[in-house]
Design an enzyme around this catalytic site. Sequence first.
Site, PDB file in Angstrom:
ATOM      1  N   HIS B 423       0.822  -1.196   0.000  1.00 30.89           N
ATOM      2  CA  HIS B 423       0.000   0.000   0.000  1.00 30.89           C
ATOM      3  C   HIS B 423       0.865   1.257   0.000  1.00 30.89           C
ATOM      4  CE1 HIS B 423      -2.396   3.155   2.086  1.00 30.89           C
ATOM      5  NE2 HIS B 423      -3.291   2.745   1.198  1.00 30.89           N
ATOM      6  N   CYS B 817      -0.586  -1.273 -18.867  1.00 33.89           N
ATOM      7  CA  CYS B 817      -0.850  -0.338 -17.777  1.00 33.89           C
ATOM      8  C   CYS B 817      -0.253  -0.811 -16.467  1.00 33.89           C
ATOM      9  CB  CYS B 817      -2.339  -0.056 -17.641  1.00 33.89           C
ATOM     10  SG  CYS B 817      -3.273  -1.495 -17.130  1.00 33.89           S
TER      11      CYS B 817
END
Lengths: 859, 859
Positions: B423, B817
Amino acid sequence: MTALRLPVPPGFVVTTEACRAAMKTNAAPPGLWEQVDAALARLETATGRRFGDPAAPLLVSCRSGAKLSMPGMMDTVLNLGLNDAVAEALARETGDARFAYDAYRRLAQMFGTVVLGAPDEPFEAALAARRAARGVGNDAELPAEDLRELTQQFKRLAPFPQDPKEQLRAAVLAVFRSWSGKRARDYRAAAGIPDDLGTAVNVVSMVFGNLGLTSATGVATTRDVTTGAPQLEGDFLVNAQGEDVVAGTRATRPIAELDALFPAAARQLRGICKKLERHYREVQDVEFTIERNRLWMLQTRTAKRTAQAAIRIAVDLANEKVISRREAVLRVGPDQVDAFLHPQLDAETSKAAVAEGALLGSGLNVSPGAAIGRLAFDADTAEAWAKAQKPVIMARPETKPDDVHGLLAANGVLTSRGGRTSHAALVARQFGKPAVVGAMKLVIDPIARTLTAPGGRVLREGDFVSIDGTRGDVYAGELKTVVPDLADPRLTTLLQWADQARRLGVYANADYPRDAERARQFGAEGIGLCRTEHMFFEPERLAVVQAVILAPDAAAREAHLKTLLPLQRADFEGLFTAMNGLPVTIRLIDPPLHEFLPSHDDLQREVTRLQTRFELCPTERPALETLLAPARQMLAAVERLREQNPMMGLRGVRLAIHMPELVRMQVRALFEAACACAARGVKVLPKVMVPLTAMSAELQLERAMVEDVAKAVMAEQGRIVAYRFGTMIEVPRAALVAGRLAEHAEFFSFGTNDLTQATFGISRDDAEPKFLAEYLKRGILKKNPFATLDQAGVGELMRIAIERGRARRKGLDVGICGEHGGDPETIAFCHEAGLDYVSCSPYRVPIARLAAAHAALRA
Amino acid sequence: MTALRLPVPPGFVVTTEACRAAMKTNAAPPGLWEQVDAALARLETATGRRFGDPAAPLLVSCRSGAKLSMPGMMDTVLNLGLNDAVAEALARETGDARFAYDAYRRLAQMFGTVVLGAPDEPFEAALAARRAARGVGNDAELPAEDLRELTQQFKRLAPFPQDPKEQLRAAVLAVFRSWSGKRARDYRAAAGIPDDLGTAVNVVSMVFGNLGLTSATGVATTRDVTTGAPQLEGDFLVNAQGEDVVAGTRATRPIAELDALFPAAARQLRGICKKLERHYREVQDVEFTIERNRLWMLQTRTAKRTAQAAIRIAVDLANEKVISRREAVLRVGPDQVDAFLHPQLDAETSKAAVAEGALLGSGLNVSPGAAIGRLAFDADTAEAWAKAQKPVIMARPETKPDDVHGLLAANGVLTSRGGRTSHAALVARQFGKPAVVGAMKLVIDPIARTLTAPGGRVLREGDFVSIDGTRGDVYAGELKTVVPDLADPRLTTLLQWADQARRLGVYANADYPRDAERARQFGAEGIGLCRTEHMFFEPERLAVVQAVILAPDAAAREAHLKTLLPLQRADFEGLFTAMNGLPVTIRLIDPPLHEFLPSHDDLQREVTRLQTRFELCPTERPALETLLAPARQMLAAVERLREQNPMMGLRGVRLAIHMPELVRMQVRALFEAACACAARGVKVLPKVMVPLTAMSAELQLERAMVEDVAKAVMAEQGRIVAYRFGTMIEVPRAALVAGRLAEHAEFFSFGTNDLTQATFGISRDDAEPKFLAEYLKRGILKKNPFATLDQAGVGELMRIAIERGRARRKGLDVGICGEHGGDPETIAFCHEAGLDYVSCSPYRVPIARLAAAHAALRA
């Protein structure tokens, strides 16, 4: 049958072509009725009777005739050609008014419900009212006048046409329509029959088995379809029509009694059955009618049979030279061999059990066969009861390595959690124990020692349950089982014929000598996968393995490994001895280390509990401190090894590179065992296999390590043992860079379980009880890719790997050792893709032998 | 330079061919010394001096001359040709005994250490003793007699040959040997220079900058290599030899002062520098010597430079027509643009900090740039301090969604756990915050509010730390930073030239309007990935998302989704507005649901703690009960959603199929936003993207859903918005069945992070801090496949997908991506593989623009 000059009532066929045309336009194609009328005219000439002519009335039946038999799915209309006038004439002609009006009543009812689509209930209610009024229990006991009145009543329920031609046309269209009915469509979807075939309609002049005591009707199979014994089997009824035999309202008589009652017809029937079997080269299921002592054949089709019968029939037919051995092999489905390997629940009894509400729930059918026993909620109880000769089913929310002794002692295993690769599933399959896992709706509470079914029904420890690992069902109580026999000489013969036909080798996955022996009995030609770490899970070893993992340094680790070495060597000696002369593929340690340690969640709960106690109870602190310290230490160790996605973590070759001492010990044990066996005259053919390889540098490193240890051991033992070095192909990259891997590997073995997981990006244990079930139900996936290989994705990678691997190394030996190796469809793929062998659990070896033969014979 | 007729002292070259031959046999190749002697004779003729002749002695230097510059890695010997007799004569000839014996002393020392391999310390000790005896601080202050005596002392330390030819031969072989020295091999390995090139040896007659005040020596670059400014930069020393300039024992003078002291030589040097730049078409780094006012050029090579200088020089050289624009683009490395985008630690200062022991540890360099601030151990503190204008580094063991406000407020982020996709790493990269994560050896204790380094050094909250996200280092204290400027007009120019050269489109990954605006500023031509679920993590929304997940039924779920809809719609409106006229690719929800719920371990601890308390403290039970019930409920919910391998679990399209309401809400928000924007005159080009597709049936289902919702919204809004439907390719199967997927998808976007994980069977978060680091260190992997695309495996799947996809759908739009989309080597691959665009984080867009241009220009 007409072409064979058998006694078939004259008739004609409205073709499937007409049906397909009718389906397209929703109407009879132009010219159809003209052709039907012409055929009818020929039929009238042949029979000397005329359709709708009271003087000599012709009656016909209208039956579907599809390319593939769909028993009970399609509609039939009998006795067409009757109307008020014809019925009266027929009563006169036959002198049997009851017969005539019974036939007319049946036509009116069938026409109303089948052709006109009227609901059945009012017809049955009218019949019931008549029976009640007469005080009889059976329609056959109703007198002729009642039947005549019923016919009139039925005509009011549905507008029954008096014109026989109109009846026939409507009946033909109704049979066409029934092809597209829901029942038929569902059946075809399940059986894989194309929807666009269409059905023909057979229009055949009626013969009657209900013209008194010289008439009868019956069904028969040309051999016993339960045992396969070469004798006519069947049932008949005197003075009855076909549907009475099937309906079961009157007690039928066995076919053997036909000889006494109708000697000539019986003799003729036996001859015809033999002729039909020879003609169709297959056991037949026939319908016949005897009308006033004259035999008429109404239908013949290939007979359905049990697995046991299928095998006996195939072998017998080949021995009788009716079919070739090759055909005999193709006649038996691999799944039919599976049924031979495990006791099965008796179909009748389990159907009855469902009706009685004994079905508690369902889960995943991970290991086939039926098992019956008393519920035991832990491994020790299960073991104790089994020792006391009590049959046991071990039931747990899920099982762990220390439950194995209970699992081995039990007749079967039941869990409420876990998927097809859960511990319970793997162990159960390995040992051929029937198992149902992930029965999520059952609440198994090992504390309260209860099993609670969805409706709230509670079973306690010691209560009997029956589990069906073939279907995944769980029943309360003791159901009846049927036990087939693998040593059946006909099965042995069939499998020998299969062995002659197949090109693929069949190996077994076996971790212990006892598995290896069983595999060899079942015909395995080698061991394709020995999971060395499974040996680590045995109770006395697990503690040592944990000490190895938790060792503070390499020296401490080496000391514990020394304890493990002789145990592992003994395992390998056992395997080599059992497989004397056959290859044994040994996979180096694969799973992540935390699998050998206690559960993180349990430890965390324990530590938190102790910690909270410690805070709240100052007096207990010294005592608690001594418990807390080791628990915390173990928790810390488990947390160090914990991974977010252990499937893709530190395991396989990565672990071997990270903790080389462990794998060196395994390789040493392997070569010490090989040398010791060779010294005893055992022919050892070891194959050393590296798991989870993704890069050629990994393989290069491991190869050097194996060569190094092997050379050292052989020098110590003064003995040379030839071996091969190879790798699993179980991550997609390995398949893509197979050319580079083949520089170091002498063989490849596809680990298709992991390969499927990685190719789909799906974790099997997470997916199977959750979205995979949903996907299969909704048809997003046609088949479970963990049961049957996904050829478009995983199979494509396999093709790439084989092509690139063999381009680099000619004659590269290639096998498969995932569970797919025992799946017939996958085996066919493996044959086409050019694999050298498949390897599967010992219990699937016979299935694989047959499936491999099928693949070769079909190619 | 000799060919350019510049003033180079005469000399000759012993070729690399001789070196390679010598390396093979470990001896001089036959004929070498004969050729050297002949060349030496020609040199004597050219200079009018003779080697070893005291009357007119010739002195030479022996320097390596490799194909590629390896500064400081190779050996050099100066002043060859001196012996006792020649030194004495030279002292006489020059009238400068100090000069002669200084030269002789240097030769004896260099020969001893470099050629004969004697240790340096005794030489230095002898020098130090002399300096001490004389009470001077500098060798240059030692008188001639001391130097003479030192020479004799040195001759005893190593057997120095008096025969000059013997000296030369030994020196040539020593230079050859230095090619294979450890330093040189390590350098070549790092710089990718082949080991088998070998080095040449330049034997050049000596010139002397230390012949008094009319002599000097210096180094210069033809432009300023720090700023790129077009002016000569460098240093020189009067009366010195080259090594004195480098050694830094005497204060050098800036090159500008040369004009005053040596006006003619200075003028000549400027002219020569210009000529060299024009000749080599590149900025040069030169060495020169002025011997009695005469300028000699000793060396020229391409100058190293800072990123800023590289860009300015490339643009200036193109504007000066020295090179083409195309060459200018190729002259700047994409990494040099990266340096422009973030403040960097000053190299000198950080080197000094390491020397002072301020380096606390290292972790993963997940988001580049330097950040300095006070340690804050939670998000609220970080935010509060930042508001009070205090610079902050937020330090946590790991971060969670509710830490985001602290993360955004801080200058940088430091964690002790987690990998490149943790994260903290993702958010930091997204917002261009420098970050070091997984610094495993630092103990970050948010309870004690301390950070403990391996040596035991403890930093407390509020202490200053400096983190280097470019390299992954963590320092105590405040280090100096250098801040480049992205708005630099020369960078803008260079990137415009790059845009003209590239074929690949460059998109950005952006989840919020502010990211989209930044991306557009940086030159993004569209959004290649908007991770819609990131919007869910914002504090006010998380509670609603949790309510959606925990809803007992579809109706309750719909109610909560209604709350979410306007928020998500507003997000999309912002994105569309920011990207007016450019495509915006919106990926439907991807992560597993438990990511939105509290941590399982925390909940389990909480419940166990409460439960234990409940058992031990009867009086508190009523109060505890009210806490226990909701905690247990949440724990049960989290356990229901918990997965063994969440990466491969219920996420992506599987989640969309499993919980369709959630995704329908997203699609509705998307089209409502698109219609609203279109109504305001914004040109919207939405692309709807499905994540984690593995089967074409998944795509077919989702396409129908999207079309259905889109049609409904457009009908409601009375507006048509064109859009495209496509899929991520991020599991291997998707690549293999790309042909089938292309039946439903109008575009593909490779999610190379997940694709790499699945292809290798490696979980990045588990692997990076553990075995992946080990693999890279041991060379099992050459590069981290999560940073630079693995072309052999993952790239191969991409090629397969593109080929099969485009075979089915001509002109299928294909992009990437994953994070790889910002990696120059991967971008080159994408160009070759025929992708249409790459998409990367906004901060990498300029890098990608340049890398794409390089790929096109090199192709």
